[in-house]
Structure formats: structure tokens, C-alpha cells
Write an enzyme that holds these catalytic residues in place. Structure first.
Site: not given
Length: 448
Positions: A146, A244, A263
């Protein structure tokens, strides 16, 4: 590490028939903890099949004793914080007592079955709530795949941060906007660069999910008192799924010190906490480090952690669009990954988090970071699945996606599996994207 005991016996079955179904997430070997609303009251409970053992009602019925009764009485509030702060042996005693009451040949099960209607509501008749009060939330960045992909998408000469292989990287998230699975995830407003490169403010155009696992801290540590890596899991009460949600357009423009408004608008967690003890049969070796990787520093190295710091957990993400639902089509699986794709273990995350003397507290939540692997299907967010929008994700009926649209719903799920063990699940973590709130307006949110 927790030793296996009769609660893990793969031959054990429950008189609650729904717990014995092959695809049940909550067989008698699981017994996860959660909180639910029953009438006007929020209570705590333990899942078994499609039902919940109401710990308030169980305490009133006085069906458990000793340490199990201590744990049951600690569950009389609307959250599990008091239970989570107990010594592991006390929580384990309640697990054993419940397992014995719920097993099909339990000599003492008669009384519980007599009181079943009052003590064991069906999940379909209650609404789930956050299992505990979350004081702090830390989200890690522990998937090498990632991290590297995002570095390449951003055009970095070295896509992997220099510190990545030396320590578990993390940021401090916002606990106040964590919500239990279900309901709406409202598209946030924020600043971002538009297609012309100009800075704009408005509803985030690039909204994404990120598939994670998270650990809940049980007993904390004192300020200035680091937690050794070999004792770190003694401080974990259990685990849940975590989405998330990320406004990538906002995040990539603002991020200097770390994620902020991209976020903090919403984080979803699954309602049931799968305990550290329930996952004991699924322990595996920590992910192997490649030749040439930096040597682990002493505070991140432990023989037990290297031998059994990993978990055999497979995780999935499904996407449902408004069009798919209108046609009656099932959600489409877009991600299938495994926890072994993480470079760091949860024990290492905790040891590093506290290595400077930082104190963790009961109910703190630690996210794993996006659990992406090397192959295409194991990419655990849309940004990776679409190569940052260059290759749109194809869906049935001719739809495509480069980012989440209003009405899209993401459903996360996970199962722990191992030879000679009954597979246990985590339930679901759902969230549906709702349109941005108009300035000065309100939004009729669907409640979880």
C-alpha cells in the site's frame, strides 16, 4: 501467548442452533463482546449465532459466579470499558462460564434456556452501538505494498519512506468521529486541487474506503512505562474491522504533518470485538522480513512475536451501488486480502507506540493501516484498485468507479481460519456514502 482451552474445542457445539451453521460468524468458539440498544437502554452483551447474551440480564439472573460474576458485574454500564480494564484471567473466566452455559450438553444450560427470551435477544431486534468509549485513536501505515503504490502515485523518487522498515509509522486520528457500522458517511467539504490545478473548496470529489483491522487496548500502561513487545498482546482486549474513510483529494493537498481533514470526518468500526483469547487458535508466524531489510531494534524484536505474532485472518471488501440495489443484484467483491500482508505485527505497533513512554488507556483504538497485498485483488482501497484513477474499476451493468459516488455502500468482512479450528468471523462493517451537506443546511442522516 494464550494457551488453548476447552472454549476453543472444535467439537464443541451450542444449543443455539444458529451458532452451529457453517457460515456463522459467531459460533460458540468466538463469543465476541459488544454494546446494543434494547428499548431505551444501551447494554453490553456477547454474540452467539444470531442472538446476544445480555450481560445485564445475565448478572441479574446470577447464573455465573467467581471471577465470571466479577466480569459480568463490570459490564453493567453502557460500554465495555470496565470489563476491558480487568485482568485477562477475569475476562477469560466469563468466556469459559458463557461457553459452558451455551454448549449443547451443558448441565447448567436449563436455567439459561428457560430465561432465553429475557436474556438473549435476537440481533435483528436490537441496534448496535460503539462497544466502548474510545479516548484515543492511532492509525498505522504497515502494508509495504500500500505504501509503495501510493508513493508511486505521488511520483516520489523513493516511494517507500526511509523509516518504513525500521519502525511502524502512524498518525494520531480523531476519536470523536468514530462511528459504529451502518448509517450514512456524509461526503465532506474541503480544499483540494481541481482538474485545472487551482485550489478549490467544496464537496470532496475523490472519496475512498480503506480496509483495516484494529486492536482495542484493554489494560493500559503508566506514563513513562513502555510496553515490551513480548508482553504487548497482554494489553489487547480484542479486534474489530475498521474502515478508514478517506477524502483523497483533500488528503493529498493538505498532508504535510500527516492526515487531517481528509480522514477526520468519519471512521467506521464493526460492532463486535473479537477477543485476543478467541483468536488464539489462529496465531501464526510474523511476516518474514526480506534479505537486506534493517535489523529489528531490540524494542521491536521478540522471539514469541516472530513465531506467533501474526494472525490467519482473510478480509474482504464488497461494493454495492444504487443501480445494483435497484436491480436486486448482490454487492460485488472488490478486495480479498490477508492480514499477513502487513509488514509489522500489532505487538510491534504497541511496543513502538509506548517506547517513548506514551501511555495507552483502556478503550484506545489502534488501526493496522490499509491491508493491501501484492496482487490486484488484494488492493484494499479504490485508489490502488484503479491505479489512482487511471484504470477505472468495472462493475456489473456497465458501471465504473474511480472513486466512491453518493449512494455507494462498502461492506467489510473478515474470517479467521486455521486447520483443526472452527472458523470465526468479525461480522460486517458497513457505510453508505451520502451527499455533502449544503452550507447552512442540515442532513437527514440514516442512523446506524
Amino acid at each position: 501467548m494464550i494457551e488453548l482451552n476447552p472454549t476453543h474445542d472444535p467439537a464443541r457445539r451450542s444449543w443455539v442452533e444458529s451458532a452451529n451453521l457453517p457460515d456463522s460468524h459467531f459460533p460458540i468458539q468466538n463469543l465476541p463482546f459488544g454494546a446494543f440498544e434494547r428499548g431505551e437502554e444501551v447494554r453490553t452483551g456477547v454474540a452467539i449465532g444470531e442472538q446476544i447474551v445480555d450481560l445485564h440480564a445475565l448478572a441479574q439472573a446470577r447464573l455465573v459466579e467467581g471471577d465470571a460474576a466479577v466480569a459480568c458485574n463490570a459490564a453493567l454500564g453502557s460500554t465495555l470499558n470496565e470489563v476491558m480494564a480487568l485482568e485477562p484471567r477475569v475476562i477469560s473466566a466469563l468466556r469459559r462460564a458463557l461457553s459452558d452455559l451455551l454448549k449443547s450438553d451443558a448441565p447448567g444450560a436449563g436455567r439459561l434456556r428457560e430465561l432465553e427470551a429475557g436474556i438473549m435477544p435476537r440481533m435483528s431486534d436490537v441496534s448496535m452501538r460503539l462497544a466502548c468509549e474510545i479516548g484515543d485513536y492511532t492509525d498505522f501505515l504497515t502494508s509495504l505494498h500500500h505504501t509503495e503504490r501510493h508513493g508511486r502515485f505521488k511520483g516520489l523518487a523513493d516511494p517507500l519512506p526511509a523509516a518504513f522498515k525500521s519502525l511502524p509509522i502512524a498518525y494520531h486520528g480523531r476519536a470523536s468521529s468514530i462511528r459504529v457500522s451502518g448509517g450514512d458517511v456524509v461526503r465532506p467539504h474541503g480544499q483540494y486541487r481541481d482538474a485545472s490545478g487551482n485550489v478549490a473548496f467544496g464537496p470532496a470529489p475523490a472519496l475512498d474506503f480503506e480496509l483495516e483491522l484494529a486492536a482495542f487496548i484493554g489494560r493500559g500502561n503508566g506514563l513513562t512505562q513502555p510496553i515490551p513487545v513480548e508482553r504487548a498482546l497482554d494489553h489487547v482486549f480484542g479486534y474489530c474491522l475498521l474502515n478508514d474513510w478517506s477524502a483523497k483529494s483533500i488528503q493529498w493537498f493538505e498532508q504535510v504533518l500527516g492526515p487531517f481533514l481528509g480522514k477526520s470526518f468519519h471512521t467506521s468500526v464493526s460492532p463486535w470485538i473479537i477477543t485476543e483469547e478467541a483468536l488464539a487458535p489462529f496465531r501464526m508466524a510474523a511476516p518474514a522480513r526480506a534479505e537486506g531489510d534493517p535489523e529489528l531494534l531490540p524494542h521491536l524484536h521478540g522471539d514469541v512475536d516472530r513465531k506467533a505474532g501474526g494472525l490467519r485472518i482473510a478480509l474482504d471488501a464488497h461494493l454495492s451501488t444504487a443501480s445494483l440495489r435497484e436491480r436486486g443484484d448482490a454487492p460485488v467483491r472488490i478486495t480479498h486480502t490477508h492480514l499477513s500482508n502487513l509488514y509489522w505485527t500489532f505487538a510491534q505497533m504497541i511496543a513502538h507506540h509506548t517506547s517513548n513512554g506514551c501511555n495507552l488507556r483502556t478503550g484506545d483504538l489502534l488501526g493496522s493501516g490499509t491491508i493491501s497485498g501484492a496482487d490486484d485483488l488484494s488492493r484494499a482501497c479504490l485508489t490502488e484498485l484503479t491505479n489512482a484513477g487511471r484504470d477505472p474499476l468495472a462493475l456489473p451493468g456497465g458501471e465504473t468507479r474511480v472513486a466512491l459516488e453518493d449512494g455507494d455502500e462498502i461492506i467489510l468482512s473478515a474470517r479467521a481460519s486455521a486447520p483443526e479450528a472452527v472458523s470465526i468471523g468479525f461480522g460486517e462493517c458497513r457505510g453508505r456514502i451520502a451527499p455533502a451537506v449544503k452550507p447552512g443546511g442540515t442532513h437527514g442522516l440514516r442512523r446506524a
